[in-house]
Design a protein around this motif. Structure first.
Motif, mmCIF file in Angstrom:
data_model
loop_
_atom_site.group_PDB
_atom_site.id
_atom_site.type_symbol
_atom_site.label_atom_id
_atom_site.label_comp_id
_atom_site.label_asym_id
_atom_site.label_seq_id
_atom_site.Cartn_x
_atom_site.Cartn_y
_atom_site.Cartn_z
ATOM 1 N N THR A 8 0.814 -1.669 0.179
ATOM 2 C CA THR A 8 0.237 0.154 -0.178
ATOM 3 C C THR A 8 0.969 0.846 -0.257
ATOM 4 N N ILE A 11 -0.486 5.149 0.204
ATOM 5 C CA ILE A 11 -1.582 5.225 0.700
ATOM 6 C C ILE A 11 -1.634 5.555 2.218
ATOM 7 N N PRO A 14 -4.015 3.598 4.866
ATOM 8 C CA PRO A 14 -4.107 2.458 4.319
ATOM 9 C C PRO A 14 -5.717 1.373 4.892
ATOM 10 N N LEU A 17 -8.697 2.824 4.263
ATOM 11 C CA LEU A 17 -8.870 3.331 3.300
ATOM 12 C C LEU A 17 -9.814 1.796 2.792
ATOM 13 N N TRP A 40 -5.980 -0.021 -11.712
ATOM 14 C CA TRP A 40 -6.739 -0.570 -9.719
ATOM 15 C C TRP A 40 -8.057 -0.056 -10.271
ATOM 16 N N SER A 52 -10.120 10.144 0.739
ATOM 17 C CA SER A 52 -8.898 9.650 0.819
ATOM 18 C C SER A 52 -7.352 10.317 0.403
ATOM 19 N N HIS A 53 -6.559 9.621 0.695
ATOM 20 C CA HIS A 53 -4.968 10.257 0.892
ATOM 21 C C HIS A 53 -4.539 10.145 0.316
ATOM 22 N N VAL A 54 -3.561 10.055 -0.637
ATOM 23 C CA VAL A 54 -2.144 9.102 -1.524
ATOM 24 C C VAL A 54 -1.107 10.276 -1.679
ATOM 25 N N HIS A 222 7.722 6.670 0.973
ATOM 26 C CA HIS A 222 7.048 6.284 1.112
ATOM 27 C C HIS A 222 7.686 5.472 1.679
#
Length: 273
Positions: A8, A11, A14, A17, A40, A52-54, A222
């Motif tokens: 993930t 994300i 995660p 989400l 996806w 949602s945040h990415v 990340h």
């Protein structure tokens, strides 16, 4: 080519989400895998709105979306987002997305450097004339995942594609940055690849959309994000040194600027600002 990963990375929260949406990844048809990393798919049916945040990867995405309470299906191209990407989910909806490999979008849109799309989201028809509302409806209303994947395959296989050896080079270099933690400095990396720093920067601007330094930092963020979300005993000073930061303060600054909260606050469940 690599199969879709199951991590993930990128994300934010995660588990939050995945409690609210059905999220899946699927491989594209074999002829597409050279430049398309995965499809996806997300479906949701929410009693209350959710944001949602990415923290995005250095990749361009093509999405076919349907927010059932807000209008008909539509298609969108999203260039590399420099900051955190936030998507508000309400009611019922779904997204069928195409994640191009970092470096893999240019063969499909060779008339402009990929940096032209960086930080932008625009109707997909501006890039791919065939990405009409009818196309979006066909894809997002597929009866199940195989039907939606088949519709995505059919759309992409029909697109013209310009062979580009430089795209293959860019894909390989970004993959190396992502996988090799020892890649810390652009100058050293360029030299190891037999390129000048200037040539490497031009390649990334044209085919990836962001600089090699940006890619190095983004993949390290990340990693820090994933650790902060899964562990409470992270030695941030040691991690900062391991990721190539001058000190812990620089890692915390970059993490906070990207995610919206410091890593320790994120680890304790704080919401991004």
């Amino acid at each position: 080519m690599e199969a879709p990963r199951h991590d993930t990375r990128g994300i934010v929260d995660p588990s939050g989400l995945l409690r609210r949406v059905r999220f899946r990844r699927h491989e594209p048809a074999e002829p597409l895998r050279r430049y398309v990393e995965w499809y996806w798919l997300i479906d949701w049916d929410l009693p209350e709105p959710y944001a949602s945040h990415v923290v995005p990867h250095p990749a361009v995405n093509l999405t076919f979306q349907w927010d059932e309470d807000e209008g008909p299906p539509y298609a969108e191209v999203t260039g590399v987002a420099l900051g955190m990407y936030t998507r508000k989910l309400t009611g019922r909806g779904r997204v069928c997305g195409v994640k191009f490999r970092p470096g893999g979008f240019r063969p499909y849109a060779p008339d402009a450097p990929v940096s032209h799309w960086t930080g932008r989201a625009l109707p997909a028809g501006a890039v791919f004339p065939g990405a009409t509302a009818d196309t979006a409806r066909t894809i997002v209303t597929g009866a199940d995942d195989p039907a939606r994947v088949a519709a995505l395959d059919a759309f992409l296989l029909a697109l013209p594609r310009t062979p580009d050896p430089q795209a293959d080079l860019a894909i390989g270099l970004v993959r190396r940055i992502r996988a090799d933690r020892t890649v810390l400095r652009v100058g050293d990396f360029a030299q190891a690849q037999g390129l000048s720093v200037r040539a490497l920067q031009r390649l990334f601007s044209t085919h990836v959309g962001v600089s090699p330094k940006w890619c190095i930092l983004r993949y390290r963020i990340h990693e820090a994000l994933e650790l902060a979300g899964t562990r409470t005993d992270v030695d941030w000073a040691a991690l900062a040194a391991d990721l190539g930061y001058a000190d812990q303060a620089h890692l915390i600054r970059d993490f906070t600027a990207t995610v919206g909260v410091p890593p320790t606050a994120y680890a304790q469940g704080a919401e991004p600002r």
